[in-house]
Design an enzyme around this catalytic site. Structure first.
Site, short mmCIF file in Angstrom:
data_model
loop_
_atom_site.label_atom_id
_atom_site.label_comp_id
_atom_site.label_asym_id
_atom_site.label_seq_id
_atom_site.Cartn_x
_atom_site.Cartn_y
_atom_site.Cartn_z
N SER A 57 48.12 53.40 37.71
CA SER A 57 47.46 53.67 38.99
C SER A 57 45.73 52.96 38.67
CB SER A 57 47.34 55.11 39.04
OG SER A 57 46.27 55.32 40.21
N TYR B 208 45.77 63.98 37.95
CA TYR B 208 46.43 62.80 38.32
C TYR B 208 45.96 61.63 37.27
CZ TYR B 208 48.33 59.27 41.08
OH TYR B 208 49.28 58.15 41.66
#
Length: 257
Positions: free
Chosen positions: A148, A161
């Site tokens: 990501s 995250y």
């Protein structure tokens, strides 16, 4: 077939994509199938996995389902063994399963922290650990970890995250360091902001939508199908000497202040 197109041909190879009953995972599964791969779909909801499988079969893909929890080590081991016994060896693994539980760090529950780390990071270790021995024995295999932007940068309320995706970047490199000599290529894809089921609330938030488009040089959200090219490259012979790299598909976010 031309020599250049054969570099990207996945015919005869089997790809397992975790978390592939919807969103980016399903888009990646569809894209790999369109380039010739047989597909193993994964998720925890049997109905959603079967619906996705039926959709791919309608397009001519060879598909099987593997319903298991990627955070359960025993379930992973049993499911991978069953898939390889009944559907064939896994040549390509895409560790895509992921969730988000947003909260400021000072308010984040331990359960929110652990759930995101287990799903987004530990699962990639568990599934790769189950798949890699067969790849090593055959001296061939592709592992693609879906990282990501948060593997590189942070944003408020995304500490769990970002920690998971940053860890996944380094796990990708650790896998490459240990397994490249056995003929495996392990790399990552780093999506930017894509419009999916998981981001729908952000897409529909006018303030965030406007901020995101200003922050992204391409001035728009990514479309799930726009991640396929990177996955096909990393899954194919075209990437046979690429190892331990993260390919960011982000519309230019990381290139811009």
């Amino acid at each position: 077939m031309t020599a250049s197109s054969s570099l990207f041909d996945l015919t005869g190879r089997t790809a397992l994509i975790t978390g592939s009953s919807q969103g980016l995972g399903l888009a990646l599964a569809r894209g790999l199938a369109q380039h010739g791969a047989a597909i193993v779909l994964n998720g925890r909801d049997p109905a959603k996995v079967e619906a996705a499988a039926a959709d791919l079969r309608a397009g001519g893909a060879r598909v099987t389902s593997a319903v298991f929890d990627v955070t359960d080590a025993r379930a992973v081991t049993h499911a991978i063994a069953h898939v390889q016994e009944t559907f064939g060896p896994i040549d390509i693994l895409v560790n895509n399963a992921g969730i988000h539980r947003r909260a400021p760090l000072l308010e984040m529950l331990e359960s929110q922290w652990r759930e995101v780390l287990d799903t987004n990071l530990t699962s990639a270790f568990l599934v790769a650990r189950a798949v890699a021995p067969g790849m090593i024995a055959r001296r061939a295999g592709k592992i693609i970890n879906v990282c990501s932007l948060m593997s590189e940068i942070g944003r408020a309320t995304t500490g769990n995250y970002a920690a998971a995706k940053g860890g996944l970047k380094m796990l990708t490199r650790a896998m490459a360091v240990e397994w490249a000599e056995h003929g495996l290529q392990i790399n990552g894809i780093g999506p930017g902001y894509f419009a999916t089921e998981m981001t729908q609330a952000l897409v529909e938030n006018p303030q965030f939508d406007a901020w995101l488009k200003l922050r992204t040089p391409a001035r728009r959200w990514g479309k799930p199908e726009e991640l396929v090219g990177a996955a096909v490259f990393l899954a194919s012979r075209a990437s046979d000497f690429v190892n331990g790299q993260i390919l960011y598909v982000d519309g230019g976010v990381l290139a811009s202040l």
